[in-house]
Enzyme design. Structure first.
Site, PDB file in Angstrom:
ATOM      1  CG  ASP A  84      -2.080   1.019   1.027  1.00  0.00           C
ATOM      2  OD1 ASP A  84      -3.058   1.022   0.540  1.00  0.00           O
ATOM      3  OD2 ASP A  84      -1.707   2.237   1.763  1.00  0.00           O
ATOM      4  CG  ASN A  92      -5.057  11.331  -5.004  1.00  0.00           C
ATOM      5  OD1 ASN A  92      -4.344  11.457  -6.263  1.00  0.00           O
ATOM      6  ND2 ASN A  92      -5.671  10.203  -4.679  1.00  0.00           N
ATOM      7  CG  HIS A  97      -7.631  13.111  -7.907  1.00  0.00           C
ATOM      8  ND1 HIS A  97      -7.899  12.009  -6.996  1.00  0.00           N
ATOM      9  CD2 HIS A  97      -8.100  14.099  -7.110  1.00  0.00           C
ATOM     10  CE1 HIS A  97      -8.566  12.260  -6.014  1.00  0.00           C
ATOM     11  NE2 HIS A  97      -8.823  13.545  -5.997  1.00  0.00           N
ATOM     12  CG  ASP A 101      -4.285   9.298 -12.233  1.00  0.00           C
ATOM     13  OD1 ASP A 101      -4.724   8.756 -10.936  1.00  0.00           O
ATOM     14  OD2 ASP A 101      -5.204  10.019 -12.810  1.00  0.00           O
ATOM     15  CD  GLU A 127      -4.635   4.310  -1.661  1.00  0.00           C
ATOM     16  OE1 GLU A 127      -5.019   4.687  -0.259  1.00  0.00           O
ATOM     17  OE2 GLU A 127      -5.477   4.420  -2.283  1.00  0.00           O
TER      18      GLU A 127
END
Length: 209
Positions: A84, A92, A97, A101, A127
């Site tokens: 994770d 973010n 965002h 990405d 994630e």
């Protein structure tokens, strides 16, 4: 009788033999070409259906199915890593965002680079990623997890002009003999939870089943 006595009409016979060949060969070639196009298109659709659109890793369904299939071997052994990205929400929230990405893509490429093309790497959540290491011992899985953790920590990722550190927490579950994906995943996920609770950017080995 006159027809038989006239003998064989050689030009007509040659025409009857040659013309189907001249007409049929291109037709067969076209059919074979179209068949190959259809096969390639089906393979492409299968790849797209199994691939996460953002990272290029296996999507959750494909990853689960392929690991589950590997686990059907009674003599199977290895490890499942659940990883994770730490503090991903902050990326973010603070940088947008689109930069989040970018971070996901960068981290996914690092997983694939470190693990090699034969290792199953899947995005199993927003994630969260899974890495399946068939045949790996507990020591090998731990070493591979540490290599991955260190590789992510060394990444240079810039967001809105400033360096943004990246790290991952990893839960590792090893197995020897028959098991199923859900059991293996729950054990690795429990290790991941302990890694998160202990401060993140670390590895926790799940207890034996």
């Amino acid at each position: 009788m006159e027809t038989f006595s006239a003998g064989i009409n050689v030009p007509g016979l040659m025409t009857a033999i040659v013309m189907p060949m001249l007409l049929g060969t291109p037709a067969i070639g076209i059919i074979m070409f179209k068949h190959e196009q259809l096969r390639a298109a089906n393979e492409q659709l299968q790849r797209l259906a199994a691939t996460d659109w953002l990272t290029g890793c296996l999507n959750r369904g494909a990853f689960t199915n392929r690991v589950s299939h590997a686990l059907t071997d009674p003599s199977a052994s290895g490890a499942l890593l659940i990883l994770d990205i730490d503090h991903f929400k902050a990326i973010n929230d603070n940088h947008g965002h689109d930069r989040g990405d970018d971070a996901l893509r960068l981290i996914a490429r690092t997983f694939t680079s470190v693990c090699g093309p034969q290792t199953l790497v899947g995005r199993v959540g927003g994630e969260e990623f899974g890495i399946f290491l068939p045949g790996a011992s507990a020591a090998e899985a731990s070493n591979r997890a540490e290599t991955i953790r260190n590789a992510i920590a060394q990444l240079t990722f810039r967001a809105t002009g400033s360096h943004c550190p990246l790290s991952v927490s990893i839960g590792v579950a090893t197995f020897q003999g028959p098991t199923d994906f859900c059991t293996l995943y729950r054990r690795a996920d429990a290790g991941l939870y302990r890694a998160k609770s202990a401060g993140r950017d670390r590895i926790e080995i799940a207890s034996a089943a």
